[in-house]
Design a protein around this motif. Sequence first.
Motif, PDB file in Angstrom:
ATOM      1  N   VAL A   1       2.979 -28.636  20.784  1.00  0.00           N
ATOM      2  CA  VAL A   1       4.023 -28.066  20.364  1.00  0.00           C
ATOM      3  C   VAL A   1       3.688 -28.251  18.671  1.00  0.00           C
ATOM      4  O   VAL A   1       3.768 -29.241  18.185  1.00  0.00           O
ATOM      5  CB  VAL A   1       5.511 -28.656  20.440  1.00  0.00           C
ATOM      6  CG1 VAL A   1       6.357 -27.815  19.910  1.00  0.00           C
ATOM      7  CG2 VAL A   1       5.548 -28.652  22.101  1.00  0.00           C
ATOM      8  N   THR A   2       3.451 -27.076  18.071  1.00  0.00           N
ATOM      9  CA  THR A   2       2.940 -27.237  16.684  1.00  0.00           C
ATOM     10  C   THR A   2       4.405 -26.949  15.725  1.00  0.00           C
ATOM     11  O   THR A   2       5.283 -26.696  15.906  1.00  0.00           O
ATOM     12  CB  THR A   2       1.795 -26.137  16.094  1.00  0.00           C
ATOM     13  OG1 THR A   2       2.676 -24.818  16.154  1.00  0.00           O
ATOM     14  CG2 THR A   2       0.889 -26.176  17.222  1.00  0.00           C
ATOM     15  N   SER A   3       4.111 -27.275  14.365  1.00  0.00           N
ATOM     16  CA  SER A   3       5.051 -27.360  13.344  1.00  0.00           C
ATOM     17  C   SER A   3       5.472 -25.773  13.333  1.00  0.00           C
ATOM     18  O   SER A   3       6.689 -25.574  12.594  1.00  0.00           O
ATOM     19  CB  SER A   3       4.616 -27.925  12.145  1.00  0.00           C
ATOM     20  OG  SER A   3       3.346 -27.186  11.491  1.00  0.00           O
ATOM     21  N   ALA A   4       4.877 -24.908  13.931  1.00  0.00           N
ATOM     22  CA  ALA A   4       5.141 -23.488  13.521  1.00  0.00           C
ATOM     23  C   ALA A   4       6.064 -22.817  14.602  1.00  0.00           C
ATOM     24  O   ALA A   4       6.808 -21.884  14.500  1.00  0.00           O
ATOM     25  CB  ALA A   4       3.772 -22.728  13.700  1.00  0.00           C
ATOM     26  N   GLN A   5       6.441 -23.719  15.543  1.00  0.00           N
ATOM     27  CA  GLN A   5       7.308 -23.455  16.683  1.00  0.00           C
ATOM     28  C   GLN A   5       8.900 -23.941  15.761  1.00  0.00           C
ATOM     29  O   GLN A   5       9.050 -24.949  15.579  1.00  0.00           O
ATOM     30  CB  GLN A   5       7.203 -24.270  17.729  1.00  0.00           C
ATOM     31  CG  GLN A   5       8.372 -24.115  18.711  1.00  0.00           C
ATOM     32  CD  GLN A   5       8.794 -22.786  19.209  1.00  0.00           C
ATOM     33  OE1 GLN A   5      10.050 -22.574  19.170  1.00  0.00           O
ATOM     34  NE2 GLN A   5       7.927 -21.993  19.559  1.00  0.00           N
ATOM     35  N   LYS A   6       9.734 -22.663  15.634  1.00  0.00           N
ATOM     36  CA  LYS A   6      10.622 -22.796  14.883  1.00  0.00           C
ATOM     37  C   LYS A   6      12.035 -23.462  15.812  1.00  0.00           C
ATOM     38  O   LYS A   6      12.545 -24.183  15.030  1.00  0.00           O
ATOM     39  CB  LYS A   6      11.414 -21.307  14.668  1.00  0.00           C
ATOM     40  CG  LYS A   6      10.367 -20.608  13.916  1.00  0.00           C
ATOM     41  CD  LYS A   6      10.969 -19.274  13.555  1.00  0.00           C
ATOM     42  CE  LYS A   6       9.981 -18.307  12.732  1.00  0.00           C
ATOM     43  NZ  LYS A   6      10.194 -16.973  12.340  1.00  0.00           N
ATOM     44  N   ASN A   7      11.988 -23.417  16.748  1.00  0.00           N
ATOM     45  CA  ASN A   7      12.818 -24.053  17.757  1.00  0.00           C
ATOM     46  C   ASN A   7      12.536 -25.016  18.952  1.00  0.00           C
ATOM     47  O   ASN A   7      12.543 -24.647  20.190  1.00  0.00           O
ATOM     48  CB  ASN A   7      14.065 -23.287  18.541  1.00  0.00           C
ATOM     49  CG  ASN A   7      14.809 -22.391  17.339  1.00  0.00           C
ATOM     50  OD1 ASN A   7      15.479 -22.920  16.517  1.00  0.00           O
ATOM     51  ND2 ASN A   7      14.714 -20.963  17.078  1.00  0.00           N
ATOM     52  N   PRO A   8      11.847 -26.146  18.558  1.00  0.00           N
ATOM     53  CA  PRO A   8      11.002 -26.668  19.627  1.00  0.00           C
ATOM     54  C   PRO A   8      11.653 -27.813  20.554  1.00  0.00           C
ATOM     55  O   PRO A   8      11.215 -28.041  21.547  1.00  0.00           O
ATOM     56  CB  PRO A   8      10.042 -27.721  18.753  1.00  0.00           C
ATOM     57  CG  PRO A   8      10.947 -28.083  17.367  1.00  0.00           C
ATOM     58  CD  PRO A   8      11.543 -26.622  17.297  1.00  0.00           C
ATOM     59  N   THR A   9      12.962 -27.955  20.247  1.00  0.00           N
ATOM     60  CA  THR A   9      13.795 -29.072  20.902  1.00  0.00           C
ATOM     61  C   THR A   9      13.845 -28.237  22.661  1.00  0.00           C
ATOM     62  O   THR A   9      14.680 -27.123  22.431  1.00  0.00           O
ATOM     63  CB  THR A   9      15.158 -29.284  20.303  1.00  0.00           C
ATOM     64  OG1 THR A   9      14.638 -29.950  19.196  1.00  0.00           O
ATOM     65  CG2 THR A   9      15.961 -30.306  21.401  1.00  0.00           C
TER      66      THR A   9
END
Lengths: 112, 113
Positions: free
Chosen positions: A78-86
């Motif tokens: 899961v990269t930092s580019a994923q806006k809603n990772p939770t």
Amino acid sequence: DGGITQSPKYLFRKEGQNVTLSCEQNLNHDAMYWYRQDPGQGLRLIYYSQIVNDFQKGDIAEGYSVSREKKESFPLTVTSAQKNPTAFYLCASRTGFGSPLHFGNGTRLTVT
Amino acid sequence: AQSVTQLDSQVPVFEEAPVELRCNYSSSVSVYLFWYVQYPNQGLQLLLKYLSGSTLVKGINGFEAEFNKSQTSFHLRKPSVHISDTAEYFCAVSYNQGGKLIFGQGTELSVKP
């Protein structure tokens, strides 16, 4: 017993950090899948792989990456580019056409 | 677009009562149908599957489902539920032999004493 192992069960990260979720199977299944589960939205397909060294994007691949270097393993980053990772992340596998999916017990990722 | 619709997001029912969880899918020539159950903070377990043959499919824990091609439905039933059946239930469809599984949004079954 054969099955799918996802680790860890709970994972906490700070925003902006990449994180890798582990998925290992000893079922000798060719195909492996990553799903994301959010309340009220069912399961959404992130990536899948039908054979070693090959994988395809699912419906919500943006911000995620995978690799399939071994038949037994299909890690998800899961990269930092994923806006809603939770979310709750589920890994699954199956033998082939028409067969049902076997699921791991999931990893609950919380990003703050 | 190919889709699966579970018509009820929540189904409350009393113990020992019958229950039906509804699932409809978009029409296709060939489909493979599945029902899964998910207990809190766990993965999904297969309840039953329809690949071909008899339209009435029996699964684990006393559940059964009927494939109705004309109505494009695959409703899940149990004649008498137990408290332990409280869980979320997912219908899933594969539209060809190698196709991805498309999941419905889930039905939360709550069995009350």
